[in-house]
Motif scaffolding. Sequence first.
Motif, PDB file in Angstrom:
ATOM      1  N   GLN A  98       0.792  -1.234   0.000  1.00 45.28           N
ATOM      2  CA  GLN A  98       0.000   0.000   0.000  1.00 45.28           C
ATOM      3  C   GLN A  98       0.825   1.285   0.000  1.00 45.28           C
ATOM      4  OE1 GLN A  98      -3.486   0.027   2.472  1.00 45.28           O
ATOM      5  NE2 GLN A  98      -3.521  -2.182   2.664  1.00 45.28           N
ATOM      6  N   SER A 105       1.228   3.617  -3.318  1.00 44.51           N
ATOM      7  CA  SER A 105       0.050   4.429  -3.660  1.00 44.51           C
ATOM      8  C   SER A 105       0.037   5.716  -2.830  1.00 44.51           C
ATOM      9  CB  SER A 105      -1.245   3.653  -3.394  1.00 44.51           C
ATOM     10  OG  SER A 105      -1.318   2.489  -4.173  1.00 44.51           O
ATOM     11  N   VAL A 106       0.304   5.567  -1.546  1.00 47.10           N
ATOM     12  CA  VAL A 106       0.307   6.736  -0.664  1.00 47.10           C
ATOM     13  C   VAL A 106       1.439   7.689  -1.066  1.00 47.10           C
ATOM     14  CG1 VAL A 106       0.481   7.526   1.724  1.00 47.10           C
ATOM     15  CG2 VAL A 106      -0.686   5.377   1.216  1.00 47.10           C
ATOM     16  N   ASN A 119       2.690   8.069  -4.023  1.00 47.32           N
ATOM     17  CA  ASN A 119       2.236   8.764  -5.239  1.00 47.32           C
ATOM     18  C   ASN A 119       1.334   9.942  -4.897  1.00 47.32           C
ATOM     19  OD1 ASN A 119       3.506   7.080  -7.072  1.00 47.32           O
ATOM     20  ND2 ASN A 119       1.731   5.750  -7.358  1.00 47.32           N
ATOM     21  N   GLY A 120       0.387   9.691  -3.992  1.00 45.34           N
ATOM     22  CA  GLY A 120      -0.543  10.754  -3.602  1.00 45.34           C
ATOM     23  C   GLY A 120       0.183  11.931  -2.985  1.00 45.34           C
ATOM     24  N   MET A 121       1.144  11.643  -2.106  1.00 43.59           N
ATOM     25  CA  MET A 121       1.933  12.730  -1.488  1.00 43.59           C
ATOM     26  C   MET A 121       2.698  13.498  -2.551  1.00 43.59           C
ATOM     27  SD  MET A 121       3.644  10.972   1.815  1.00 43.59           S
ATOM     28  CE  MET A 121       2.688  10.611   3.284  1.00 43.59           C
ATOM     29  N   LEU A 172       2.040  13.805  -5.718  1.00 47.51           N
ATOM     30  CA  LEU A 172       1.118  14.602  -6.536  1.00 47.51           C
ATOM     31  C   LEU A 172       0.686  15.862  -5.781  1.00 47.51           C
ATOM     32  CD1 LEU A 172      -1.108  11.753  -8.056  1.00 47.51           C
ATOM     33  CD2 LEU A 172       0.405  13.284  -9.346  1.00 47.51           C
ATOM     34  N   GLY A 173       0.424  15.698  -4.494  1.00 44.44           N
ATOM     35  CA  GLY A 173       0.021  16.840  -3.674  1.00 44.44           C
ATOM     36  C   GLY A 173       1.127  17.887  -3.593  1.00 44.44           C
ATOM     37  N   LEU A 174       2.354  17.423  -3.400  1.00 48.63           N
ATOM     38  CA  LEU A 174       3.492  18.349  -3.338  1.00 48.63           C
ATOM     39  C   LEU A 174       3.649  19.076  -4.670  1.00 48.63           C
ATOM     40  CD1 LEU A 174       5.992  16.015  -1.440  1.00 48.63           C
ATOM     41  CD2 LEU A 174       5.019  18.134  -0.540  1.00 48.63           C
ATOM     42  N   GLN A 177      -1.636  -4.340  -5.902  1.00 48.63           N
ATOM     43  CA  GLN A 177      -1.750  -2.880  -5.764  1.00 48.63           C
ATOM     44  C   GLN A 177      -0.442  -2.173  -6.110  1.00 48.63           C
ATOM     45  OE1 GLN A 177      -2.951  -1.494  -1.877  1.00 48.63           O
ATOM     46  NE2 GLN A 177      -2.808   0.657  -2.481  1.00 48.63           N
ATOM     47  N   GLU A 212      -0.609  -1.464  -9.669  1.00 50.35           N
ATOM     48  CA  GLU A 212      -1.547  -0.353  -9.935  1.00 50.35           C
ATOM     49  C   GLU A 212      -0.819   0.970  -9.688  1.00 50.35           C
ATOM     50  OE1 GLU A 212      -5.693  -2.572  -8.369  1.00 50.35           O
ATOM     51  OE2 GLU A 212      -5.039  -0.717  -7.427  1.00 50.35           O
ATOM     52  N   ALA A 213      -0.115   1.026  -8.573  1.00 48.28           N
ATOM     53  CA  ALA A 213       0.602   2.259  -8.217  1.00 48.28           C
ATOM     54  C   ALA A 213       1.751   2.521  -9.188  1.00 48.28           C
ATOM     55  CB  ALA A 213       1.120   2.156  -6.781  1.00 48.28           C
ATOM     56  N   THR A 236       0.296   4.216 -12.068  1.00 42.73           N
ATOM     57  CA  THR A 236      -0.073   5.600 -11.734  1.00 42.73           C
ATOM     58  C   THR A 236       1.140   6.528 -11.770  1.00 42.73           C
ATOM     59  OG1 THR A 236      -1.929   4.889 -10.387  1.00 42.73           O
ATOM     60  CG2 THR A 236      -1.034   7.066  -9.901  1.00 42.73           C
ATOM     61  N   TYR A 244       1.245   9.597 -14.439  1.00 37.60           N
ATOM     62  CA  TYR A 244       1.261  10.999 -13.994  1.00 37.60           C
ATOM     63  C   TYR A 244       2.676  11.581 -13.938  1.00 37.60           C
ATOM     64  CZ  TYR A 244      -3.749  10.881 -13.252  1.00 37.60           C
ATOM     65  OH  TYR A 244      -5.106  10.794 -13.462  1.00 37.60           O
TER      66      TYR A 244
END
Lengths: 329, 280
Positions: B128, B131-132, B134-136, B138-140, B162, B165-166, B169, B173
Amino acid sequence: MGERENKGQEARGKGQEERKPKATRDEYGEVLLELGKKRSDIVVLDADLSSSTKTGKFAKAFPDRFFNMGIAEQDMIGTAAGLSLAGKVPFASTFAVFETGRAWDQIRLTVCYSNTNVKLVATHGGITVGEDGASHQALEDISLMRSLPNMTVIVPADATETASVINTVSEYKGPVYVRLGRAKVPYVMPDDYRFRIGNAFTFHVGKDVNIIAAGITVATAIKAAEILKKDGIDTGVINMSTIKPLDEKTLLSVARSSKLIITAEEHSIIGGLGGAVCEFLSENHPVPVKRIGIRDTFGCSGNPDDLLKIHGLTPEDMVRTVRKAISLI
Amino acid sequence: MSVITKGKVSDVDKLKDIAKKVRINILHMLTKAGSGHTGGSLSAVDVAVAIYFSRMNFNPDDPYWKDRDRFILSKGHAAPLLYAIMAEAGYFPIDVLNNLRKIESPLQGHPCCKSLPGIEVSTGSLGQGLSVANGMALGLRLDNNPARVYCIMGDGEIQEGQVWEAAMTAAHYKIDNLCAVVDSNGLQIDGPVQKVMGIAPIHDKWSAFGWHVIDVDGHNMKDILGALDASEKTKGRPTVLIANTTKGKGVSFFEDKVEYHGITPTPEEYEKAVKEIHNG
């Protein structure tokens, strides 16, 4: 507290019945777009269903803040958690069955246990998904979400409530699950209604029986109560839109004022609203409770009206169930 | 502000010394706890130390400082490694390490971000972290924040769907403020990774998913630093280091032993191991 008790069926009926029914997912799409205009910290994720969940409107207006994750729900949840940890307020949407079932462990670890500020707004809850059939009808989602610590679970009754819910949760810090529907539902809430997490809305407190409903069953319960009233059975209706945390105060006072409680939901009778109400009342004020919902079975294909009929979720079914339950006590 | 700045420890010998200390602290806390994951904590020490002490900006006095670089231990069972590094970095006093896995300790069996500030997200259920991350990242990027995100996975862990999947991603992106690491020690609980569920060729898989892939000797500090340099210069796609490592590294009688995935040293083994690490 005062607002919670702005009750009475007279609170209803100011124009909302003349309005055409609207799907809660349609309202979501519009409210999300408006939120996006106001706040740059709102980001949206979807798993290839943005035309159905209606996040597509936001996507079109704010392509930089929209992340289509493809058909990969587990990754979507983790990415949403990461975005929230970077200070964003992510709304992650897909069908309820995939959002809560496919990605449950991701929700458990990175949203609830990590207590991240992720808004899970799922559409296509319940059997009124219709023709797509059982694989796409989430009947266990409330149960799955309700058992997770830190999670708030909300099921709006109509478009008015949906708008207020989405705005409210965008300002609340912490994990939230909002369950929306595919089918159009009538307006039932007053125009000036303001949703608050954990506050039920009381239409009327019945002396004989009270129906605790959430989602589309609120409109059904209102119709059933009108029929029962003609028979001299004073039936109350409470919209328990926050299923977790439950509005225990309202529930307790309603349970004290009548001899029978009915719960009504478009969800399995196991673990959802009915389960939550029974858990609370059995420990705090034991009264007879009859649960109306999907009786431990899967759905099937069909149009929403036919599905509601075969699962006993029409107003007429509700009336029959109430009468039978009264005869048993 | 005790912000640890980039390049603060660039000296290879100093980093090696930190790695030694971290290894000893891992063994110390595992011996005290009597349970935990020895092999996979020791295999990832050198890469993690290099990332934390030669690259990352962070501030132990302000763990949520918004410009900090982020580190995610996706292979959460290597929690003792993360705790030993955080103690070394000054997040908490060294004696807190004695409380690993004890009741009400901030040092949970697997990392918990709510019980110990400085941990970015809770991990432990595998697959997991990326994925997290990646999200961080993208947010930065949305905030034009130049901070970077690091994520260490195990090679057994990448059997989780997963992860892929990540992986899609990050490439889709074009997330280039992220550096992932696969701690490829070749073993998992039930045996050799290739026997349990073959994942080879690891390099080609990541490459096919659109990543810049760098193979690195995961115990050669100079190699690791070179790879981290290269990852920072890579634009338009994510970088993953395939760190070839030895499970249980640093203690001869733990090395490459499947059974030391989940068992801890006896006090006698601990004494012997510390001597080896000092002499190593």
